[in-house]
Design an enzyme around this catalytic site. Structure first.
Site, mmCIF file in Angstrom:
data_model
loop_
_atom_site.group_PDB
_atom_site.id
_atom_site.type_symbol
_atom_site.label_atom_id
_atom_site.label_comp_id
_atom_site.label_asym_id
_atom_site.label_seq_id
_atom_site.Cartn_x
_atom_site.Cartn_y
_atom_site.Cartn_z
ATOM 1 N N ALA A 156 25.178 -23.613 16.881
ATOM 2 C CA ALA A 156 24.103 -24.571 16.620
ATOM 3 C C ALA A 156 23.295 -24.828 17.890
ATOM 4 C CB ALA A 156 24.696 -25.876 16.105
ATOM 5 N N LYS A 157 22.011 -25.043 17.714
ATOM 6 C CA LYS A 157 21.142 -25.373 18.848
ATOM 7 C C LYS A 157 20.919 -26.884 18.784
ATOM 8 C CE LYS A 157 16.911 -23.447 20.883
ATOM 9 N NZ LYS A 157 17.361 -23.200 22.245
ATOM 10 N N VAL A 158 21.808 -27.603 19.459
ATOM 11 C CA VAL A 158 21.855 -29.066 19.369
ATOM 12 C C VAL A 158 21.376 -29.699 20.672
ATOM 13 C CG1 VAL A 158 23.394 -31.038 18.993
ATOM 14 C CG2 VAL A 158 23.801 -28.904 17.764
ATOM 15 N N TYR A 162 22.450 -29.599 25.511
ATOM 16 C CA TYR A 162 21.614 -29.182 26.636
ATOM 17 C C TYR A 162 21.831 -29.997 27.894
ATOM 18 C CZ TYR A 162 19.737 -25.341 24.188
ATOM 19 O OH TYR A 162 19.649 -24.124 23.567
#
Ligand code: PPE
Length: 304
Positions: A156-158, A162
């Site tokens: 997932a790009k959550v 970051y």
């Protein structure tokens, strides 16, 4: 940054300066937002085309599913909204940032607030500098480790994930390097703060497998296809940091970073210290593909 006219927010086009959220937005406090980075390029015929829009939107919905978030629009709606926004903003080339996040309502980690969705576009040049694209960048292994597969959700790009990238990227920049390379919890090479990574040795291309804690990059998928089509053998396997030191070539990929050669890691020159032939060929083919100059990859483009 350079403002565009409009931002798409919760189903409406609003003026750039009016695309606001409440300070008690859940995602701002707890990081549960899912996002994408997409690029649109001008093609040879003068028309603008979005690169792999379907795959990016699918990953956005997959990311949302992973974090138990229901995006309150069907995927086709965001597809249309993206194209409409680029048209309205009259941008021949731009970076596109869709984001879905838990909005305002209650506080507390587990609150299930209404989901807000936004798409913004802006011009974004070379992520790791024009010079970096041409001559290669200098990278450093980070003192921060890439997330463990059961600490964060690697498919997932959550947003919250970051923080790890931010710390690594700032550390590298403050130490005088262009980008950080993060190792996984076992010590194998994972990825850059916002890029997948590859080595070339004796003409063979190596990249960490998707079982490593790396984002399943859409540029990665494109580059592996391009490499195979160019007759380059591709091996997806874990490798150690010193494998990079003795590689013939090294490069990184991402929507923002595109295909960026790496000329130095941990103060060791990679190969001849200039972008190598395999890197250059892949980079050149990638740029031709995104600009619609490679008929075999036309299917990757959504032309406006
Ligand atoms: N790994 C990470 C950690 C990552 O953030 C990206 C994209 C990639 C790999 C490559 O994924 P793809 O774009 O699908 O090939 N990073 C995005 C965010 C950059 C930013 O600073 O914001 C991007 O490249 O758009």
């Amino acid at each position: 940054m350079q403002k565009a006219d409009k931002i798409w927010l919760d189903g409406k086009l609003v003026n750039w300066d009016e695309a606001r959220v409440h300070v008690l937005t859940h995602a701002l406090h707890y990081g549960v937002g899912v996002f994408e980075g997409i690029r649109a390029y001008k093609t040879d015929g003068g028309r603008t085309a979005v690169f792999r829009l379907r795959e990016h939107l699918q990953r956005l919905y997959d990311s949302a599913h992973i974090v138990l978030m229901e995006i309150p629009f069907p995927i086709e709606r965001l597809h249309e909204a993206t194209l409409e926004l680029i048209r309205v903003n009259r941008q021949a080339e731009c970076y596109i940032r869709p984001i879905a996040f838990f909005g305002y309502g209650s506080m507390g980690v587990g609150a299930l607030n209404p989901v807000q969705v936004c798409i913004a576009t802006w011009p974004w040049g070379a992520y790791l500098s024009e010079e970096g694209l041409k001559k290669g960048i200098r990278a450093k292994i980070s003192s921060f480790t890439r997330m463990h597969v059961n600490v964060q959700m690697v498919r997932a790009k959550v947003s919250g994930q970051y923080v790890n990238s931010f710390l690594a990227n700032r550390e590298a920049a403050m130490s005088g390097y262009d980008e950080a390379i993060l190792l996984d919890t076992e010590g194998y090479v994972a990825e850059g703060s916002g890029e997948n990574i590859y080595t070339v040795k004796d003409g063979v291309l190596y990249t960490p497998p998707l079982s490593s804690p790396v984002l399943a990059g859409i540029t990665r998928d494109s580059v592996l296809r391009i490499a195979r089509d160019l007759g380059v053998t591709v091996v997806e396997q874990k490798f150690t940091r010193d494998t990079m030191y003795i590689a013939d070539e090294l490069f990184m990929t991402g929507t923002a970073a595109e295909v960026t050669p790496v000329r130095e890691v941990d103060n060791r020159r990679i190969g001849a210290g200039v972008p190598g032939p395999v890197t250059k060929k892949i980079q050149d083919t990638y740029f031709r593909a995104v600009h619609g100059e490679e008929p075999r990859y036309r299917e990757w483009l959504t032309v406006l």
